[in-house]
Write an enzyme that holds these catalytic residues in place. Structure first.
Site, PDB file in Angstrom:
ATOM      1  N   THR A 152      31.580 -25.633   1.217  1.00 51.90           N
ATOM      2  CA  THR A 152      31.032 -26.587   2.181  1.00 51.90           C
ATOM      3  C   THR A 152      29.897 -27.354   1.515  1.00 51.90           C
ATOM      4  OG1 THR A 152      31.586 -25.182   4.065  1.00 51.90           O
ATOM      5  CG2 THR A 152      29.886 -26.849   4.416  1.00 51.90           C
ATOM      6  N   LEU A 197      25.219 -22.514   3.535  1.00 57.57           N
ATOM      7  CA  LEU A 197      26.463 -23.262   3.649  1.00 57.57           C
ATOM      8  C   LEU A 197      27.473 -22.550   2.756  1.00 57.57           C
ATOM      9  CD1 LEU A 197      25.316 -27.007   3.462  1.00 57.57           C
ATOM     10  CD2 LEU A 197      26.008 -25.717   5.485  1.00 57.57           C
ATOM     11  N   ASP A 198      28.713 -22.478   3.208  1.00 50.25           N
ATOM     12  CA  ASP A 198      29.745 -21.807   2.430  1.00 50.25           C
ATOM     13  C   ASP A 198      29.870 -22.409   1.034  1.00 50.25           C
ATOM     14  OD1 ASP A 198      30.349 -20.229   4.604  1.00 50.25           O
ATOM     15  OD2 ASP A 198      31.984 -21.516   5.290  1.00 50.25           O
ATOM     16  N   TYR A 199      30.459 -21.646   0.140  1.00 51.32           N
ATOM     17  CA  TYR A 199      30.670 -22.065  -1.248  1.00 51.32           C
ATOM     18  C   TYR A 199      31.370 -23.421  -1.320  1.00 51.32           C
ATOM     19  CZ  TYR A 199      32.204 -21.602  -6.149  1.00 51.32           C
ATOM     20  OH  TYR A 199      32.438 -21.793  -7.490  1.00 51.32           O
TER      21      TYR A 199
END
Length: 254
Positions: free
Chosen positions: A107, A103-105
């Protein structure tokens, strides 16, 4: 003897694709020597294999965790810039575990972690079309026509996305923002953000609320729990590993 990336994957230290990236980056050692060749063979029982100086081995016990990842946290085992990682949120876990995808930083939401390399590869393999559901807060208001576009697929710079399921959950009275639920089964980088941006709605917040039928119910932000035996068995079934057969090379998830 097996290829080094396969041994790393079996140990649950990384997916095969991620293991290849680690090898090419010079972060893997075999019996104390840095390895950068993808064809390198090793004996998983006899040789000493390490990633970033940390020895890995076939796990004595398979572990499976569901984490509610907070924002500003890296979906990795370590970070060269010293930022907090998802592993830091499980300090009681001593075994080497690895996040299933990323998951993105910025997100938040549901992320699985395990040392079961076969299951990780299966869950990330595109052939099994594992569903992931997100709730996005986006600028403006997504219209009915926008929803139809998302459901049909959106043309991005790396090609057309597969059909998704989408619905409008909430909108601001002044029309400045809305919340959209989007379910996809692909694993492209920053896919949900790019899909909404492509139809004119920049994502302000993003949370994954479901993965492969699992939800965040009962798990607070930053918290985690072990999966039940029934949940693990179901994941293995849908990921093609119930009979103990590897699902093949994994694909990185967004």
């Amino acid at each position: 003897m097996e290829r080094l990336q396969k041994i790393i994957s079996k140990a649950g230290a990384a997916s095969r694709r991620e293991a290849e990236r680690l090898i090419l980056a010079g972060r893997v050692t075999l019996n104390g020597r840095v390895v950068t060749e993808l064809g390198t063979q090793a004996d998983g029982e006899q040789d000493v294999i390490a990633i970033d100086g940390v020895n890995i081995s076939a796990p004595k016990e398979k572990l499976y965790f569901l984490l509610n990842k907070p924002k500003r946290c890296i979906s990795a085992v370590r970070d060269d810039r010293g930022r907090r990682t998802v592993i830091d949120l499980l300090p009681e876990v001593e075994e080497y575990i690895y996040p299933v995808g990323r998951l993105d930083y910025d997100t938040e939401g549901l992320l699985l972690l395990t040392n079961d390399g076969d299951l990780m590869n299966g869950l990330l393999h595109p052939r099994y079309e594992i569903e992931k559901t997100y709730i996005a807060k986006a600028q403006g208001v997504v219209t009915g026509e926008d929803i139809k576009k998302l459901c049909r697929g959106i043309m991005l710079e790396d090609g057309m996305t597969a059909p998704a399921r989408a619905k409008l959950l909430e909108r601001a009275d002044n029309g400045s923002w809305c919340r959209v639920q989007l379910t996809i089964h692909e694993g492209r980088n920053r896919q949900v953000r790019r899909m909404l941006q492509a139809i004119g709605h920049r994502v302000q917040e993003l949370k994954r609320v479901a993965f492969a039928g699992l939800t965040l119910e009962g798990v607070p932000r930053g918290g985690y729990r072990s999966l039940t035996g029934e949940e693990v068995a179901r994941l293995k079934k849908i990921a093609g590993t119930a009979a103990g057969k590897p699902a093949g090379n994994a694909r990185k998830e967004s």
